[in-house]
Design an enzyme around this catalytic site. Structure first.
Site, PDB file in Angstrom:
ATOM      1  CE  LYS A 153     -24.773 -21.480  56.360  1.00 13.07           C
ATOM      2  NZ  LYS A 153     -24.901 -22.872  56.854  1.00 13.07           N
ATOM      3  CD  GLU A 179     -28.318 -17.536  61.098  1.00 10.58           C
ATOM      4  OE1 GLU A 179     -27.513 -18.360  61.521  1.00 10.58           O
ATOM      5  OE2 GLU A 179     -29.179 -17.848  60.250  1.00 10.58           O
ATOM      6  NE  ARG A 180     -29.263 -22.605  65.426  1.00  9.47           N
ATOM      7  CZ  ARG A 180     -28.907 -22.600  64.146  1.00  9.47           C
ATOM      8  NH1 ARG A 180     -28.190 -21.599  63.671  1.00  9.47           N
ATOM      9  NH2 ARG A 180     -29.260 -23.579  63.345  1.00  9.47           N
TER      10      ARG A 180
END
Length: 455
Positions: A153, A179-180
C-alpha cells in the site's frame, strides 16, 4: 489569565476538569502545565468537562491548574508550509526553523455545501497501467487502497506522489495516521531525492503517539488541503496512510470515554466520525481535493466494519492481493476485485469501457480454469480455452509495471505509462498479436512497444 479550571481525575488519556466560572465549549483546547494539551469532548455537568489528552499525560495530577486556550486545535496554512513536515499541533518536525508567514486555522470545518460542489466527472491519470485501465480514479474523488499488511500500500502511494508531481501542477499533502515513524522518515528522504518536496507538505501522527493526536491529524491535513483548494484555487492530492488507523484511534478514545462498543468492539459513532472526515474531501467550483487512502484490512477480512464503512465513501477501490504479490505480479492489484464508479461509457468512453470488460472477462475465465489446469494439466483444455489462458497470462504480465520508488530494490528503471499506451497494449494482446511472444517479454515493461526490445 483567561479561564482556569482544576483537574478532578486522570484515567489514562481521559482527564476530567472542573471550571467554576465559564464552561469551555466542546473541541476547545486546554493546556495543563507547560505542554500537555487536552481537547474537550463532553460536558458532564454545568461545571465539569471531560477531555482527551493529545500528548502523553506524564506529570498530570489532581488539583493541577488547567488553562482554557479559548479556541479549538489549530493548524498552520499558507504557501510557506510546502516542503515541510508537521505534527498534529502544527509544529515543524523536520529540524528546520518554524515557517513564518502562516495563518492558523481551526481543524474543524463543515463540508462544502452542495451548491459549491462540482458535478462534472473527470478522470485523474496516475501513469500506472492497471489502475488507469481497470479502476480509473476520479478528479476530486476518493480512492481506497485496500490490503493486509505488507502487500504494497505505502509503495503504491509513494509511486503516485512521484507520478503526480511529474505531470500535475497541483499540491500534494501526505497525512500519516498511526504509521511507523520509519516510514515517515523514509518518505521524506525519497521525496527530497525525487525533487517533489517543494510542492508537498506532510503531517504525521505516529504510532507511538496518544490516540487523541492520531485521531486529529487527519483533520489537520484536510485543513491544509482546503486552504490550497479554496484560497489558492489549486488542485490538491491528499494521501492518507492509513485511514484504518483513524478509525482505530476513534475506537480507543470511545473505549476510554466509556461508550458502549458496537459490532466487533468498534465505536458506536464510527460512521459519523468517518463521514465528518471524508465529506470534506470534495471537488468544488474553485479546485479539487483528490484523495487516495490506504486502508489496512484486518486479517484480510473485507467484511470487517472498518472496511465496509470506508468502501461506502469511495469512487474507486483498488484491492491489493497477497496471492499476486507472492507470484511477483507487482503492483499486486487484484483486477477482478478492484473497480471504479468512473468505468462507465459516459465517462471513460465506449472503447475504454468495452476493453476493460473484455480484460475482466478474460481474467475471470482464466481464474475459473485454474482448478482444471491444476488437476488435469493445460493439455486437457480445448484449444479455445488454451487461447484464453495464453491471453490472460500475457495480460497479467503486461499489467505489471516497474516503479520509480522501487528502482533501488529491483534494479529496473521505473516507467510512467500513458492511458492510450496502456489501452493499446491490452487491445493488441486480446487480438492475439503477441501469441508468439514469450510471456516473460511482457513482464515488468512500460508500453507494449518495449516487448520486442527484450533480449
Amino acid at each position: 489569565m483567561g479561564n482556569l479550571g482544576k483537574i478532578v481525575s486522570v484515567r489514562g488519556s481521559v482527564v476530567d476538569i472542573r471550571f467554576e466560572d465559564l464552561l469551555p465549549p466542546i473541541y476547545t483546547l486546554l493546556y495543563a502545565g507547560e505542554s500537555i494539551a487536552i481537547e474537550v469532548l463532553t460536558q458532564m455537568s454545568s461545571h465539569l468537562v471531560r477531555g482527551i489528552a493529545l500528548t502523553p499525560t506524564q506529570g498530570l495530577s489532581r488539583g493541577m491548574t488547567v488553562t482554557d486556550s479559548g479556541g479549538p486545535l489549530k493548524t498552520p496554512v499558507g504557501a510557506s508550509i510546502l516542503s515541510r513536515m508537521f505534527d498534529v499541533f502544527g509544529n515543524a518536525i523536520d529540524r528546520l526553523p518554524e515557517p513564518d508567514d502562516v495563518e492558523w486555522r481551526s481543524v474543524h470545518h463543515a463540508p462544502p455545501s452542495l451548491s459549491r460542489r462540482s458535478t462534472q466527472s473527470e478522470i485523474f491519470e496516475t501513469g500506472i497501467k492497471v489502475i488507469d485501465v481497470l479502476a480509473p480514479l476520479e478528479r476530486g474523488g476518493k480512492a481506497g487502497l485496500f490490503g493486509g499488511a505488507g502487500v504494497g500500500k505505502t509503495v503504491l502511494l509513494t509511486e503516485m506522489i512521484h507520478n503526480m508531481a511529474g505531470h500535475h501542477e497541483g499540491v500534494s499533502i501526505f497525512c500519516g495516521i498511526g504509521e511507523r515513524c520509519r516510514e515517515g522518515e523514509e518518505l521524506y528522504r525519497d521525496m527530497k531525492e525525487a525533487g517533489v518536496l517543494p510542492n508537498m507538505a506532510m503531517v504525521f501522527g505516529q504510532m507511538n503517539e496518544p490516540p487523541g493526536s492520531r485521531f486529529r491529524v487527519g483533520h489537520a491535513a484536510l485543513t491544509m488541503a482546503e486552504y490550497f483548494r479554496d484560497d489558492e484555487h489549486r488542485d490538491v492530492l491528499l494521501l492518507i496512510d492509513n485511514i484504518f488507523r483513524f478509525i482505530q484511534a476513534g475506537s480507543e478514545i470511545s473505549g476510554m470515554m466509556g461508550q458502549m462498543p458496537s459490532r466487533l468492539g468498534y465505536q458506536p459513532t464510527m460512521g459519523t466520525e468517518l463521514s465528518g472526515l471524508e465529506e470534506r474531501i470534495a471537488n468544488t467550483d474553485t479546485g479539487a481535493i483528490t484523495s487516495i487512502q490506504a486502508v489496512y484490512v484486518p486479517a484480510d477480512d473485507f467484511t470487517d466494519p472498518a472496511a465496509v464503512h470506508t468502501f461506502s465513501h469511495l469512487s474507486a477501490s483498488i484491492v491489493l492481493s497477497r496471492k499476486r504479490a507472492s507470484e511477483g505480479l507487482y503492483p499486486a492489484i487484484d483486477p477482478l476485485m478492484s473497480g471504479s464508479k468512473m468505468a462507465t461509457p459516459g465517462v471513460v468512453g465506449e472503447r475504454h469501457y468495452k476493453l476493460a470488460q473484455r480484460i475482466r472477462s478474460t481474467l475471470a475465465q482464466y481464474a475459473d480454469l485454474k482448478d482444471i489446469i491444476a488437476m488435469l494439466g493445460l493439455e486437457q483444455l480445448s484449444s479455445a480455452d488454451r487461447a484464453i489462458v495464453a491471453r490472460a497470462r500475457r495480460l497479467e504480465r503486461f499489467l505489471t509495471q516497474p516503479f520509480y520508488t522501487t528502482e533501488q530494490f529491483s534494479g529496473i528503471k521505473g516507467k510512467l505509462v500513458g492511458l492510450e499506451d496502456a489501452l493499446e497494449g491490452c487491445e493488441r494482446i486480446l487480438n492475439d498479436e503477441f501469441a508468439d511472444v514469450p510471456e516473460s517479454a511482457l513482464y515488468m515493461i512500460g508500453a507494449i512497444s518495449e516487448a520486442g526490445e527484450r533480449p
